[in-house]
Write an enzyme that holds these catalytic residues in place. Structure first.
Site, PDB file in Angstrom:
ATOM      1  N   GLU A  58       6.919  -5.313 -13.054  1.00 33.23           N
ATOM      2  CA  GLU A  58       6.720  -3.992 -13.661  1.00 33.23           C
ATOM      3  C   GLU A  58       7.993  -3.423 -14.294  1.00 33.23           C
ATOM      4  O   GLU A  58       7.939  -2.766 -15.339  1.00 33.23           O
ATOM      5  CB  GLU A  58       6.177  -3.009 -12.618  1.00 33.23           C
ATOM      6  CG  GLU A  58       4.792  -3.330 -12.109  1.00 33.23           C
ATOM      7  CD  GLU A  58       4.794  -4.386 -10.993  1.00 33.23           C
ATOM      8  OE1 GLU A  58       3.689  -4.815 -10.582  1.00 33.23           O
ATOM      9  OE2 GLU A  58       5.896  -4.773 -10.539  1.00 33.23           O
ATOM     10  N   ASP A 117      -7.118  -0.066  -0.070  1.00 39.67           N
ATOM     11  CA  ASP A 117      -5.825  -0.689  -0.371  1.00 39.67           C
ATOM     12  C   ASP A 117      -4.718  -0.166   0.549  1.00 39.67           C
ATOM     13  O   ASP A 117      -3.660  -0.778   0.666  1.00 39.67           O
ATOM     14  CB  ASP A 117      -5.429  -0.439  -1.828  1.00 39.67           C
ATOM     15  CG  ASP A 117      -6.229  -1.318  -2.788  1.00 39.67           C
ATOM     16  OD1 ASP A 117      -7.029  -2.122  -2.306  1.00 39.67           O
ATOM     17  OD2 ASP A 117      -6.044  -1.183  -3.999  1.00 39.67           O
TER      18      ASP A 117
END
Length: 313
Positions: A58, A117
């Site tokens: 990222e 998650d």
């Protein structure tokens, strides 16, 4: 509020990118190996030559986006909120924010509605992080209609933008025929004189539901959709403070540094009023079904209704 169709705003993001791609050729879309989840795969299918998969990197993705923007084009960089705002913060600050480049950061899977998650991926700090970067526009849509308008406005805006989109499918309540979006201009969804509920993102629907329950008891709640957290629509906040004097903020984010903090700053400096912040209180959240977590943290209609009742009492 009537419950019609539901659409996750990440779906809106992917669809709108593909539509914009037909209208404009000056932007590229970057992803960090999550195109299926962020829905940039929709754009990739239509314009494979303008989509770049940067892999699970990222920070590098933001650097690539900055390089593209430095050539005069627009770059949309997409990943989960935890990675887009958290892992790549330094690169956003120094490579995008400092030179004020035309990079649009689209973060999906933010807040507790990421669900199973778990705490590591439920980013409840992204608005706070992005608000601190000079010149960064910070926005979160409440439904599919607003999300589409927001992506288009982000493309047209000159400078860095951070947007958060939901994983969870949420009610579509705005009318696409009459809806008008402007960066930094809040939308009054409902007028009221007894309390003002200022919400952003997923909780806007909850605020509308709570307002209906309050109305049944004779309590008139003004509901404000503060889709742009920065620059904040101070005029709307001050109007609520002067006309009502009681404000409740609701956000799928920590109460530290996000919408509640932004509203509190305006009130403290310009027009003191009673304020209640509803959100996540200085803790890590936990894994669980999204709807159950939203209820647990008081961000559904029932939770907002209860918070407002307690505040007014």
């Amino acid at each position: 509020m009537s419950q019609g169709k539901k659409i996750a705003t990440r779906e809106s993001y992917g669809r709108t990118l593909a539509e914009l791609g037909k209208e404009h050729e000056d932007f590229l879309v970057l992803d960090a190996d999550l195109a299926g989840s962020t829905k940039t795969a929709v754009f990739r299918k239509a314009f494979p030559e303008r989509h770049i998969n940067c892999g699970i990197a990222e920070q590098n993705m933001i650097g690539v986006a900055a390089g593209i923007a430095a050539t005069g084009r627009v770059a949309f960089a997409s990943s989960f909120a935890m990675f887009a705002a958290g892992r790549a913060y330094e690169q956003i600050r120094n490579s995008v924010g400092y030179p004020q480049l035309n990079v649009k950061i689209a973060a999906t899977h933010g807040g507790i509605s990421v669900g199973e998650d778990g705490a590591t991926h439920q980013c409840n700090e992204d608005f706070a992080l992005m608000r601190t970067i000079p010149g960064m526009v910070v926005m979160v849509p409440s439904d599919d209609v607003e999300a589409e308008a927001m992506v288009r406005a982000a493309y047209a805006h000159k400078g860095p933008v951070y947007m958060r989109f939901s994983r969870l499918a949420t009610p579509v309540f705005n009318n696409p025929e009459t809806y008008r979006f402007e960066i930094g201009k809040a939308i009054t969804m409902r007028e009221g004189k007894d309390v003002a509920i200022i919400a952003a993102g997923l909780p806007v629907a909850s605020a509308m539901e709570a307002a209906e329950k309050l109305a049944a008891e004779g309590i008139e709640a003004r509901v404000i959709d503060m889709h742009t957290i920065k620059p904040l629509n101070e005029e709307a906040v001050l109007r609520a403070a002067k006309e009502i004097g009681k404000i409740v903020t609701v956000e799928e984010h920590s109460v530290i540094g996000g919408l509640g903090s932004a509203v509190a700053e305006v009130l403290a400096e310009q027009c003191p009023a009673k304020l209640k912040r509803v959100g996540v209180y200085d803790r890590y959240t936990e894994s669980g079904p999204a709807e159950a977590l939203i209820h647990h943290y008081g961000l559904d209609g029932e939770g907002v209704y209860s918070a407002v009742k307690a505040f007014l009492a």
